[in-house]
Scaffold this motif. Structure first.
Motif: not given
Length: 196
Positions: A139-162
């Motif tokens: 139940x370590x949610x850090x990378x999951x919450x990154x997806x939520x942050x990107x969806x909600x704000x577009x601060x970076x792209x999903x591709x840039x996280x890879x």
């Protein structure tokens, strides 16, 4: 891109979690992804007695055009990410969040369960714990919450996280990428309705 995309030059993010949930790691990964996009970024923790389970904060600043000189903690964020919903009952967690800002909560509840927040802020909800258990086995949610942050704000792209995820997690990167992608797809964003 869904959600309340951040349009300003500087975006300030405050992460709230508990020791061991990965708030500091999340801030570092967002900063790395932003830098990879050619932006200027910082990711840093709030210094204090960090122990497993204790409330912790981490911060990001992302500037699209200019180097960032300010190194102080963020007291008036544009975005707040809450990794542990039990923190909402401790004090005034949303203190300082800018009017019309965005709050992202790891919760199994729908956004309607937070009427006081929906009136003031853009609100994104995601059951990050469930996704983390299903994709990572913990139940370590850090990378999951990154997806939520990107969806909600577009601060970076999903591709840039890879690349940052591959560098950070090595052989576990694919599972983390899948968790991030699922969270991006499953995050529900309710934008602030301006009445009147």
């Amino acid at each position: 891109m869904g959600g309340a995309t951040i349009d300003s030059e500087l975006t300030e993010i405050r992460w709230h979690g508990r020791g061991g949930q990965g708030a500091v790691t999340s801030a570092e990964l967002i900063a790395q992804a932003a830098i990879n996009e050619g932006k200027y970024a910082q990711g840093f923790p709030s210094f204090g007695p960090e122990r497993r389970g204790a409330p912790v904060m981490a911060f990001n600043r992302v500037n699209q055009y200019r180097p960032i000189r300010n190194r102080a903690g963020i007291t008036k964020p544009d975005v707040m990410v809450i990794l542990d919903p039990s923190l909402l009952s401790i004090g005034n967690l949303t203190s300082g969040l800018k009017d019309g800002g965005t709050i992202i909560i790891n919760t199994s509840k729908p956004s309607d369960a937070y009427p006081e927040l929906v009136k003031k802020f853009n609100l994104a909800v995601i059951d990050a714990t469930r996704i983390a258990r299903e994709e990572l086995g913990v139940p370590i949610v850090n990378t999951t919450m990154l997806g939520a942050l990107i969806k909600a704000t577009g601060v970076v792209s999903v591709d840039s996280m890879i690349e940052p995820l591959k560098e950070r997690f090595g052989r576990l990167a694919e599972k983390n990428i899948k968790a991030l992608s699922r969270a991006y797809s499953e995050t529900q964003v309710k934008e602030l309705q301006n009445i009147g």
